[in-house]
Design a protein around this motif. Structure first.
Motif, PDB file in Angstrom:
ATOM      1  N   LYS A  39       2.685  -0.573  -6.682  1.00  0.00           N
ATOM      2  CA  LYS A  39       2.056   0.305  -5.697  1.00  0.00           C
ATOM      3  C   LYS A  39       0.618   0.576  -6.115  1.00  0.00           C
ATOM      4  CE  LYS A  39       6.181   3.016  -4.443  1.00  0.00           C
ATOM      5  NZ  LYS A  39       6.720   4.405  -4.406  1.00  0.00           N
ATOM      6  N   ARG A  40      -0.263   0.755  -5.122  1.00  0.00           N
ATOM      7  CA  ARG A  40      -1.641   1.097  -5.438  1.00  0.00           C
ATOM      8  C   ARG A  40      -1.723   2.461  -6.133  1.00  0.00           C
ATOM      9  NH1 ARG A  40      -5.191   0.321  -0.096  1.00  0.00           N
ATOM     10  NH2 ARG A  40      -3.327   1.254   0.823  1.00  0.00           N
ATOM     11  N   LEU A 238      -8.532  10.906   2.986  1.00  0.00           N
ATOM     12  CA  LEU A 238      -7.989   9.551   3.078  1.00  0.00           C
ATOM     13  C   LEU A 238      -7.002   9.483   4.230  1.00  0.00           C
ATOM     14  CD1 LEU A 238      -7.233   8.668  -0.656  1.00  0.00           C
ATOM     15  CD2 LEU A 238      -9.018   7.680   0.763  1.00  0.00           C
ATOM     16  N   VAL A 239      -7.136   8.460   5.064  1.00  0.00           N
ATOM     17  CA  VAL A 239      -6.186   8.202   6.146  1.00  0.00           C
ATOM     18  C   VAL A 239      -5.663   6.788   5.950  1.00  0.00           C
ATOM     19  CG1 VAL A 239      -5.826   8.011   8.634  1.00  0.00           C
ATOM     20  CG2 VAL A 239      -7.350   9.781   7.723  1.00  0.00           C
ATOM     21  N   THR A 240      -4.385   6.661   5.643  1.00  0.00           N
ATOM     22  CA  THR A 240      -3.745   5.383   5.291  1.00  0.00           C
ATOM     23  C   THR A 240      -4.616   4.577   4.330  1.00  0.00           C
ATOM     24  OG1 THR A 240      -4.527   4.564   7.458  1.00  0.00           O
ATOM     25  CG2 THR A 240      -2.187   5.065   7.247  1.00  0.00           C
ATOM     26  N   GLY A 241      -5.077   5.257   3.287  1.00  0.00           N
ATOM     27  CA  GLY A 241      -5.808   4.590   2.218  1.00  0.00           C
ATOM     28  C   GLY A 241      -7.281   4.381   2.466  1.00  0.00           C
ATOM     29  N   LEU A 242      -7.772   4.684   3.663  1.00  0.00           N
ATOM     30  CA  LEU A 242      -9.188   4.520   3.985  1.00  0.00           C
ATOM     31  C   LEU A 242      -9.885   5.872   3.947  1.00  0.00           C
ATOM     32  CD1 LEU A 242      -8.942   1.993   6.953  1.00  0.00           C
ATOM     33  CD2 LEU A 242      -9.341   1.513   4.532  1.00  0.00           C
ATOM     34  N   ARG A 254     -15.291   4.098  -2.823  1.00  0.00           N
ATOM     35  CA  ARG A 254     -16.031   3.571  -3.961  1.00  0.00           C
ATOM     36  C   ARG A 254     -15.148   2.808  -4.942  1.00  0.00           C
ATOM     37  NH1 ARG A 254     -19.036   8.968  -5.828  1.00  0.00           N
ATOM     38  NH2 ARG A 254     -16.987   9.748  -5.205  1.00  0.00           N
ATOM     39  N   ASP A 255     -13.943   3.285  -5.181  1.00  0.00           N
ATOM     40  CA  ASP A 255     -13.084   2.639  -6.176  1.00  0.00           C
ATOM     41  C   ASP A 255     -12.711   1.222  -5.753  1.00  0.00           C
ATOM     42  OD1 ASP A 255     -13.200   4.940  -7.646  1.00  0.00           O
ATOM     43  OD2 ASP A 255     -11.242   5.699  -7.002  1.00  0.00           O
ATOM     44  N   VAL A 256     -12.351   1.051  -4.498  1.00  0.00           N
ATOM     45  CA  VAL A 256     -11.978  -0.275  -4.002  1.00  0.00           C
ATOM     46  C   VAL A 256     -13.186  -1.202  -4.024  1.00  0.00           C
ATOM     47  CG1 VAL A 256     -11.128  -1.585  -2.017  1.00  0.00           C
ATOM     48  CG2 VAL A 256     -10.105   0.629  -2.586  1.00  0.00           C
ATOM     49  N   ARG A 261     -16.141  -5.859  -6.391  1.00  0.00           N
ATOM     50  CA  ARG A 261     -17.350  -6.409  -7.032  1.00  0.00           C
ATOM     51  C   ARG A 261     -17.026  -6.965  -8.416  1.00  0.00           C
ATOM     52  NH1 ARG A 261     -19.627  -1.328  -5.589  1.00  0.00           N
ATOM     53  NH2 ARG A 261     -20.734  -1.387  -3.588  1.00  0.00           N
ATOM     54  N   THR A 262     -16.241  -6.217  -9.191  1.00  0.00           N
ATOM     55  CA  THR A 262     -15.889  -6.657 -10.541  1.00  0.00           C
ATOM     56  C   THR A 262     -15.112  -7.962 -10.505  1.00  0.00           C
ATOM     57  OG1 THR A 262     -15.819  -4.375 -11.336  1.00  0.00           O
ATOM     58  CG2 THR A 262     -14.670  -6.027 -12.655  1.00  0.00           C
ATOM     59  N   GLN A 263     -14.147  -8.058  -9.594  1.00  0.00           N
ATOM     60  CA  GLN A 263     -13.321  -9.256  -9.528  1.00  0.00           C
ATOM     61  C   GLN A 263     -14.107 -10.459  -9.021  1.00  0.00           C
ATOM     62  OE1 GLN A 263      -9.510  -8.783  -7.701  1.00  0.00           O
ATOM     63  NE2 GLN A 263      -8.850  -7.237  -9.160  1.00  0.00           N
ATOM     64  N   ILE A 264     -15.058 -10.244  -8.121  1.00  0.00           N
ATOM     65  CA  ILE A 264     -15.903 -11.351  -7.674  1.00  0.00           C
ATOM     66  C   ILE A 264     -16.745 -11.873  -8.835  1.00  0.00           C
ATOM     67  CG2 ILE A 264     -17.864 -11.992  -6.199  1.00  0.00           C
ATOM     68  CD1 ILE A 264     -16.714 -10.198  -4.050  1.00  0.00           C
TER      69      ILE A 264
END
Length: 313
Positions: A39-40, A238-242, A254-256, A261-264
């Motif tokens: 889970k996130r 937050l509404v359904t994660g947004l 910001r976290d997402v 960016r890090t993964q790219i």
């Protein structure tokens, strides 16, 4: 469609005999493979994936048998043409927010509830099923859980989203009407209920009504008290994660964005492969749907060719 006709349709679909169809129906509640996903929010989620033949039957039931059962307009989950972004956008103009969700949502919708629901919808003309076929349909869409719990819907079955959407129609209708009378926006995304308004103190009455309505209309559902949220724009919403931003826009947050960016960067340095790369591509695709301007900023940072190569493989 009576039970014999249903068995014939299942047999034709699976290219088997009536006996083969009967055997599938008999063993259906046990034909699931269990695994977990992260889970996130932390922890894991149990997934029960039906065997291929059962999965095919469940998809056929949704597309050919249950397709005319109404789903309320306030529902945004698993509805063709609707997205998680569109759901969050329903609440951008509000200042006060209420979020509730249900404990063990799918496992709470058991075979008895499914059967009673289908029988009522059949009498109303929304589904062409004879009373003797309905317990068979319920058996085909419900997984056998840990005793003493009865068979119920499960996460992983393609029929569970459609049935759960439709089975809460009466609750959605009651909540939508009550909220409209108070100038409150009501939406549901699977087991998440959101109510929002620009008027202070109204949501207390809405919450009390919702709790009574759940007890009267859906007594098998229990509200998850640990996840109940009462928010205003003084805090991040937050509404359904947004994220609903202070300037009333929808953002990934910001976290997402930092994670993407890090993964790219890691991928561009040949440090990301396999499942991690597939997950990154899913995140970027998700970002395109939610906040296209962020994907444009990624192109400016890493280069158009790099992002296009990431997206298209």
């Amino acid at each position: 469609m009576n039970r014999a006709e249903l068995i014939g349709e299942v047999a034709n679909l699976l290219r088997t005999s009536a006996f083969g169809a009967e055997m599938l129906i008999k063993t259906a509640p046990n034909k699931y493979r269990h695994y977990t996903i992260d889970k996130r929010s932390g922890g894991t989620r149990d997934i029960y994936h039906p065997a291929p033949a059962l999965k095919s039957v469940q998809r056929w039931l949704v597309s050919q048998v249950l397709q005319n059962i109404p789903v309320h307009d306030s529902v945004y989950s698993y509805v063709k043409g609707r997205s998680i972004r569109e759901h969050a956008a329903q609440h951008v103009r509000s200042n006060f927010f209420l979020r509730l969700d249900f404990v063990d949502f799918f496992p709470s919708i058991d075979d008895q509830w499914v059967s009673e629901f289908l029988l009522r919808r059949a009498r109303e003309g929304f589904v062409e099923l004879s009373p003797n076929a309905i317990p068979t349909v319920a058996r085909l869409v419900c997984r056998k859980g840990v005793t003493p719990r009865p068979p119920a819907l499960s996460i992983g079955a393609p029929s569970s989203p459609a049935i759960s959407n439709a089975i809460l129609f009466d609750l959605d209708s009651a909540m939508h009407q009550m909220c409209a009378n108070l100038d409150v926006k009501y939406t549901r995304y699977a087991d998440d209920i959101y109510c929002s308004t620009r008027t202070p103190n109204v949501l207390r009455d809405v919450e009390q009504y919702l709790r009574r309505a759940c007890g009267d209309i859906c007594p098998k559902l229990r509200i998850n008290e640990q996840k109940t949220q009462r928010l205003s724009r003084r805090r991040r919403v937050l509404v359904t994660g947004l994220v609903v931003t202070s300037n009333r826009r929808i953002s990934l947050g910001r976290d997402v964005k930092r994670k993407i960016r890090t993964q790219i960067y890691l991928w561009n340095e040949n440090q990301l492969r396999g499942e991690q790369l597939a997950h990154l591509r899913g995140l970027v695709s998700y970002a395109q749907d939610v906040e296209r301007s962020f994907v444009e900023s990624l192109k400016a940072k890493f280069g158009v060719e790099v992002i296009d190569r990431l997206i298209h493989g």
